[in-house]
Scaffold this active site. Structure first.
Site, PDB file in Angstrom:
ATOM      1  N   HIS A 145       1.190   3.930   2.047  1.00  0.00           N
ATOM      2  CA  HIS A 145       1.648   4.648   3.234  1.00  0.00           C
ATOM      3  C   HIS A 145       3.169   4.807   3.197  1.00  0.00           C
ATOM      4  O   HIS A 145       3.897   3.925   2.736  1.00  0.00           O
ATOM      5  CB  HIS A 145       1.223   3.917   4.504  1.00  0.00           C
ATOM      6  CG  HIS A 145      -0.184   4.240   4.913  1.00  0.00           C
ATOM      7  ND1 HIS A 145      -0.931   3.428   5.744  1.00  0.00           N
ATOM      8  CD2 HIS A 145      -0.988   5.308   4.627  1.00  0.00           C
ATOM      9  CE1 HIS A 145      -2.124   3.981   5.942  1.00  0.00           C
ATOM     10  NE2 HIS A 145      -2.181   5.112   5.277  1.00  0.00           N
ATOM     11  N   ASP A 187      -0.197  -4.450   5.979  1.00  0.00           N
ATOM     12  CA  ASP A 187      -1.000  -3.881   7.057  1.00  0.00           C
ATOM     13  C   ASP A 187      -2.457  -4.304   6.909  1.00  0.00           C
ATOM     14  O   ASP A 187      -3.076  -4.088   5.866  1.00  0.00           O
ATOM     15  CB  ASP A 187      -0.910  -2.358   7.025  1.00  0.00           C
ATOM     16  CG  ASP A 187       0.466  -1.849   7.409  1.00  0.00           C
ATOM     17  OD1 ASP A 187       1.389  -2.683   7.493  1.00  0.00           O
ATOM     18  OD2 ASP A 187       0.609  -0.637   7.629  1.00  0.00           O
ATOM     19  N   HIS A 208      -7.368  -2.365   5.559  1.00  0.00           N
ATOM     20  CA  HIS A 208      -6.540  -1.331   6.157  1.00  0.00           C
ATOM     21  C   HIS A 208      -7.229   0.013   5.916  1.00  0.00           C
ATOM     22  O   HIS A 208      -8.332   0.067   5.368  1.00  0.00           O
ATOM     23  CB  HIS A 208      -5.140  -1.385   5.545  1.00  0.00           C
ATOM     24  CG  HIS A 208      -4.111  -0.576   6.271  1.00  0.00           C
ATOM     25  ND1 HIS A 208      -3.996  -0.562   7.643  1.00  0.00           N
ATOM     26  CD2 HIS A 208      -3.137   0.252   5.802  1.00  0.00           C
ATOM     27  CE1 HIS A 208      -3.001   0.241   7.989  1.00  0.00           C
ATOM     28  NE2 HIS A 208      -2.462   0.749   6.892  1.00  0.00           N
ATOM     29  N   HIS A 215       6.463  -5.531  11.550  1.00  0.00           N
ATOM     30  CA  HIS A 215       5.704  -4.269  11.590  1.00  0.00           C
ATOM     31  C   HIS A 215       5.260  -3.931  13.017  1.00  0.00           C
ATOM     32  O   HIS A 215       4.087  -3.697  13.295  1.00  0.00           O
ATOM     33  CB  HIS A 215       4.490  -4.357  10.650  1.00  0.00           C
ATOM     34  CG  HIS A 215       3.917  -3.015  10.277  1.00  0.00           C
ATOM     35  ND1 HIS A 215       2.880  -2.436  10.971  1.00  0.00           N
ATOM     36  CD2 HIS A 215       4.226  -2.166   9.276  1.00  0.00           C
ATOM     37  CE1 HIS A 215       2.563  -1.273  10.412  1.00  0.00           C
ATOM     38  NE2 HIS A 215       3.372  -1.087   9.373  1.00  0.00           N
ATOM     39  N   ASP A 251       5.606   4.649   5.320  1.00  0.00           N
ATOM     40  CA  ASP A 251       6.540   3.713   5.956  1.00  0.00           C
ATOM     41  C   ASP A 251       6.746   2.457   5.117  1.00  0.00           C
ATOM     42  O   ASP A 251       7.570   1.608   5.459  1.00  0.00           O
ATOM     43  CB  ASP A 251       6.100   3.369   7.384  1.00  0.00           C
ATOM     44  CG  ASP A 251       4.711   2.761   7.472  1.00  0.00           C
ATOM     45  OD1 ASP A 251       3.854   3.082   6.627  1.00  0.00           O
ATOM     46  OD2 ASP A 251       4.463   1.979   8.412  1.00  0.00           O
ATOM     47  N   HIS A 252       6.023   2.359   4.001  1.00  0.00           N
ATOM     48  CA  HIS A 252       6.192   1.233   3.073  1.00  0.00           C
ATOM     49  C   HIS A 252       6.714   1.667   1.712  1.00  0.00           C
ATOM     50  O   HIS A 252       7.027   0.815   0.879  1.00  0.00           O
ATOM     51  CB  HIS A 252       4.857   0.505   2.887  1.00  0.00           C
ATOM     52  CG  HIS A 252       4.335  -0.133   4.129  1.00  0.00           C
ATOM     53  ND1 HIS A 252       4.315  -1.499   4.346  1.00  0.00           N
ATOM     54  CD2 HIS A 252       3.823   0.412   5.259  1.00  0.00           C
ATOM     55  CE1 HIS A 252       3.802  -1.764   5.537  1.00  0.00           C
ATOM     56  NE2 HIS A 252       3.496  -0.611   6.106  1.00  0.00           N
ATOM     57  N   HIS A 303       0.854  -1.189   0.000  1.00  0.00           N
ATOM     58  CA  HIS A 303       0.000   0.000   0.000  1.00  0.00           C
ATOM     59  C   HIS A 303       0.890   1.239   0.000  1.00  0.00           C
ATOM     60  O   HIS A 303       2.116   1.132   0.103  1.00  0.00           O
ATOM     61  CB  HIS A 303      -0.971  -0.016   1.179  1.00  0.00           C
ATOM     62  CG  HIS A 303      -0.330   0.044   2.526  1.00  0.00           C
ATOM     63  ND1 HIS A 303       0.469  -0.957   3.027  1.00  0.00           N
ATOM     64  CD2 HIS A 303      -0.362   1.007   3.494  1.00  0.00           C
ATOM     65  CE1 HIS A 303       0.887  -0.634   4.246  1.00  0.00           C
ATOM     66  NE2 HIS A 303       0.402   0.567   4.538  1.00  0.00           N
TER      67      HIS A 303
END
Length: 309
Positions: free
Chosen positions: A65, A211, A140, A269, A67-68, A63
């Site tokens: 976001h 996530d 998510h 995670h 942090d990914h 996805h």
């Protein structure tokens, strides 16, 4: 197949835990590298391993976001400098192409290779001679996908000595037998593949749940998998908070592994609220439900062995 955890944290980097990225090193004859997510600093983590960025052939994004994904532009740029001039397959939710091309264009980054973008939906998204990758949507806060990597069954080892005794010449006939095909020699002798080759080697399956809060599709991804990699952002007892943010707890990841009949669970995670001293306790929470559970840490790596046929 070898799995490396380049980052095991959620949200933002910590001193001893980077944000999310997973690398899958494929065995011979491919020897290539696939990656799943690339949070900020991923290429720095990669340099602390024996893995070679030039071998990267496919990047799968769960996805969008940060942090990914915030490490992707730098990763792609550096690939040009380390011999990675072959085409790259890049998979992700709708918007992945716009996100990456905007960053590369505005930074005037030139790549010496072609990227083929795949904005994924449910189903088989990638297939090679030896591997199939499926994607399923997870639950998510933004569109998010999990991935299931299935390795094809490999032919058994030929009994070369027996084949020579039977008068089978080396060459194309060996290849046909190795594929499981029976052959007939010019003199009428029937050679059965099952008689001159060992049992085929079972393929391996890895499921990666990005996530997500607990959901049916996470279970489908993990069904009978040799390895389930599942987020465990929160601890047992924090389910309400976890679900509010579209995440899972340790025990929920373990229940998914148990109910899906996975062989092994590795959690990743972890929330920044947990320090290194807390990880062992999180691991024990999962083991009360699914004994073959472990908690990943940055640069942890493991082999995924073949099941016995």
């Amino acid at each position: 197949m070898e799995v490396w955890f380049l980052g095991t944290g959620a949200g933002r980097p910590m001193k001893h835990r980077n944000v999310t990225s997973i690398a899958l090193k494929l065995p011979d004859p491919d020897c290539s590298l696939w990656m799943f997510d690339a949070g900020e600093g991923t290429q720095h983590q990669l340099m602390r391993t024996p893995l070679k960025l030039g071998k990267l052939e496919a990047l799968f994004v769960t996805h969008l976001h940060g942090d990914h994904t915030y490490g992707i532009p730098g990763l792609l740029s550096t690939r040009s400098y380390v011999g990675g001039n072959g085409p790259l397959q890049l998979f992700g939710p709708p918007g992945i192409r716009e996100m990456i091309e905007t960053a590369l264009t505005l930074s005037s980054t030139h790549l010496d290779y072609e990227i083929t973008y795949h904005e994924v939906s449910e189903g088989v998204i990638f297939k090679t001679e030896r591997y199939t990758v499926e994607a399923l949507p997870l639950e998510h806060r933004v569109p998010c996908f999990g991935y299931r990597i299935t390795e094809c069954e490999s032919p058994g080892k030929l009994n070369v000595e027996m084949l020579q005794q039977l008068g089978v010449p080396a060459g194309p006939l060996f290849g046909r037998i190795k594929k499981g095909e029976d052959i007939t020699l010019p003199d009428g002798t029937l050679i059965r593949a099952a008689d001159v080759a060992s049992t085929p080697l079972c393929g391996r399956t890895i499921a990666i749940a990005g996530d997500t809060k607990p959901c049916d599709n996470a279970m489908r991804l993990a069904r009978n998998a040799d390895l389930l990699i599942h987020e465990a952002t929160f601890a047992a007892g924090q389910e309400e908070k976890a679900h509010l943010y579209g995440h899972s707890t340790t025990v929920e990841a373990a229940r998914t592994a148990l109910e899906a009949n996975a062989k092994r669970l590795i959690m990743t995670h972890f929330s920044t609220r947990f320090g290194d001293d807390d990880i062992a306790a999180l691991e024990e929470e999962a083991r009360t439900i699914f004994p073959n559970s472990s908690a990943a840490y940055d640069l942890y790596h493991t082999e995924v062995p073949r099941a016995k046929g």
